[in-house]
Design a protein around this motif. Structure first.
Motif, PDB file in Angstrom:
ATOM      1  N   ASP A 254      28.339  78.147  75.347  1.00  0.00           N
ATOM      2  CA  ASP A 254      28.616  77.070  76.305  1.00  0.00           C
ATOM      3  C   ASP A 254      27.851  77.392  77.574  1.00  0.00           C
ATOM      4  O   ASP A 254      27.398  78.519  77.755  1.00  0.00           O
ATOM      5  N   SER A 255      27.716  76.393  78.449  1.00  0.00           N
ATOM      6  CA  SER A 255      26.901  76.618  79.638  1.00  0.00           C
ATOM      7  C   SER A 255      27.737  76.694  80.908  1.00  0.00           C
ATOM      8  O   SER A 255      28.628  75.878  81.129  1.00  0.00           O
ATOM      9  N   GLY A 256      27.421  77.689  81.725  1.00  0.00           N
ATOM     10  CA  GLY A 256      28.051  77.839  83.029  1.00  0.00           C
ATOM     11  C   GLY A 256      27.076  77.494  84.149  1.00  0.00           C
ATOM     12  O   GLY A 256      27.279  77.888  85.300  1.00  0.00           O
ATOM     13  N   VAL A 257      26.016  76.789  83.770  1.00  0.00           N
ATOM     14  CA  VAL A 257      24.975  76.434  84.743  1.00  0.00           C
ATOM     15  C   VAL A 257      25.391  75.151  85.479  1.00  0.00           C
ATOM     16  O   VAL A 257      25.779  74.174  84.829  1.00  0.00           O
ATOM     17  N   PRO A 258      25.342  75.159  86.830  1.00  0.00           N
ATOM     18  CA  PRO A 258      25.738  73.975  87.581  1.00  0.00           C
ATOM     19  C   PRO A 258      25.043  72.716  87.045  1.00  0.00           C
ATOM     20  O   PRO A 258      23.842  72.741  86.771  1.00  0.00           O
ATOM     21  N   GLY A 259      25.811  71.652  86.867  1.00  0.00           N
ATOM     22  CA  GLY A 259      25.245  70.400  86.350  1.00  0.00           C
ATOM     23  C   GLY A 259      25.333  70.298  84.840  1.00  0.00           C
ATOM     24  O   GLY A 259      25.200  69.219  84.276  1.00  0.00           O
ATOM     25  N   GLU A 260      25.542  71.452  84.159  1.00  0.00           N
ATOM     26  CA  GLU A 260      25.615  71.435  82.680  1.00  0.00           C
ATOM     27  C   GLU A 260      27.007  71.769  82.179  1.00  0.00           C
ATOM     28  O   GLU A 260      27.259  71.791  80.976  1.00  0.00           O
ATOM     29  N   ILE A 261      27.902  72.100  83.121  1.00  0.00           N
ATOM     30  CA  ILE A 261      29.224  72.577  82.703  1.00  0.00           C
ATOM     31  C   ILE A 261      30.063  71.428  82.143  1.00  0.00           C
ATOM     32  O   ILE A 261      30.199  70.391  82.777  1.00  0.00           O
ATOM     33  N   VAL A 262      30.564  71.640  80.928  1.00  0.00           N
ATOM     34  CA  VAL A 262      31.493  70.673  80.339  1.00  0.00           C
ATOM     35  C   VAL A 262      32.740  71.433  79.897  1.00  0.00           C
ATOM     36  O   VAL A 262      32.739  72.661  79.873  1.00  0.00           O
ATOM     37  N   GLU A 263      33.771  70.722  79.544  1.00  0.00           N
ATOM     38  CA  GLU A 263      34.999  71.373  79.103  1.00  0.00           C
ATOM     39  C   GLU A 263      34.699  72.287  77.905  1.00  0.00           C
ATOM     40  O   GLU A 263      33.947  71.917  77.015  1.00  0.00           O
ATOM     41  N   VAL A 264      35.284  73.470  77.897  1.00  0.00           N
ATOM     42  CA  VAL A 264      35.010  74.410  76.805  1.00  0.00           C
ATOM     43  C   VAL A 264      36.326  74.821  76.148  1.00  0.00           C
ATOM     44  O   VAL A 264      37.366  74.899  76.800  1.00  0.00           O
ATOM     45  N   SER A 265      36.280  75.022  74.830  1.00  0.00           N
ATOM     46  CA  SER A 265      37.485  75.431  74.105  1.00  0.00           C
ATOM     47  C   SER A 265      37.117  76.553  73.145  1.00  0.00           C
ATOM     48  O   SER A 265      35.948  76.735  72.794  1.00  0.00           O
ATOM     49  N   HIS A 266      38.124  77.282  72.719  1.00  0.00           N
ATOM     50  CA  HIS A 266      37.894  78.379  71.767  1.00  0.00           C
ATOM     51  C   HIS A 266      37.288  77.838  70.471  1.00  0.00           C
ATOM     52  O   HIS A 266      36.417  78.470  69.874  1.00  0.00           O
TER      53      HIS A 266
END
Ligand code: HPA
Length: 271
Positions: free
Chosen positions: A234-246
């Protein structure tokens, strides 16, 4: 006494692993598929091993696979122990210490992580070149076990330059588009807030996850050669962050797994 427990677990395993096994593998979330590359000789549930912690998280089966990859004897941990599960650092790193005592010389570790480097895409495979310990603790705190290594271990080359070089050669030859970078290890279980992702990037991280650093510190302390690989799930880059789940993390990890497996298999058999 923890040392006695490590020795008891090692004595038990010694009788079940293939003589001369020097390669150990710790498989991360969604990355158990490497086991399909192992010609399995035996499978040991963690609860059979004296003093071994037992894994609880979904996607981690909790057994030690004994077998061969391309003829090379290995043991592989399917399921690791995370600090966020409530284990102590001693429990999280117990298997790495046991591996040392049974003669493991090279440790391969894998994990799923969030990408911090804007040049990374979800699904990329990152060879770990260094780490930042953000657990707020260290598995070597406490009386030093001199049988394993020194009180103040050097960390100037924690991840084997030799194996990194070899992995990148394999990646190049096979078009795997491998990335390299620094892994930030944090406790979890929360994924990061956007501000935290930004902070870890500012600190010099390329990927962030909830494992690996404790086991690697202990393995390196005891003189093992370490190779680590991280799947960007998953992405932690500003502008690319979306909800993340296990579930999403497991899905992306499983999809990238064959590329990671290619590298590790090749390193085990040709390094
Ligand atoms: N952060 C921390 N751990 C993780 C992540 C993440 O974004 N993805 C997979 N494990």
């Amino acid at each position: 006494m923890i040392l006695d427990e490590i020795k008891e677990a090692a004595a038990y395993l010694q009788s079940r692993v293939i003589d001369g096994t020097s390669v150990g593998i710790i498989l991360g979330t969604g990355l158990g598929g490497l086991v399909n590359e192992i010609e399995i000789a035996d499978s040991i549930d963690y609860h059979e091993i004296p003093h071994f912690p037992v894994s609880t998280v979904q996607g981690h089966s909790g057994r030690l696979i004994v077998g061969r990859i391309g003829g090379v004897p290995v043991i592989a941990m399917q399921g690791r122990f995370h600090y966020y599960e409530g284990y102590t650092m001693q429990q999280v790193t117990f298997p790495a210490r046991v591996m040392k005592l049974i003669g493991i010389k090279t440790l391969f570790v894998s994990n799923a992580s969030g990408g911090l480097n804007p040049g990374f895409k979800v699904g990329d495979v990152m060879v770990i070149t260094d780490h930042i310990n953000m657990f707020g603790t260290n598995p070597l705190i406490g009386p030093n076990m001199d049988e394993f290594g020194p009180r103040f271990p050097d960390m100037s080359e924690t991840y084997s330059k030799r194996l990194i070089k070899k992995a990148l050669e394999i990646g190049e030859a096979e078009g795997l588009n491998l990335k390299t970078g620094t892994y930030v290890g944090t406790t979890g279980p929360t994924f990061e807030t956007p501000a935290e992702y930004k902070m870890f990037r500012t600190l010099g991280g390329d990927a962030v996850g909830m494992s690996t650093v404790p086991e690697v510190i202990v393995a390196h302390h005891s003189g093992m050669e370490v190779f680590g690989v991280s799947i960007i799930t998953d992405s932690g880059v500003p502008g690319e962050i979306v909800e993340v789940s296990h579930e999403e993390v497991q899905k992306v990890a499983a999809a990238a797994e064959p590329r990671m497996t290619r590298v590790i298999k090749c390193l085990v058999t040709c390094a």
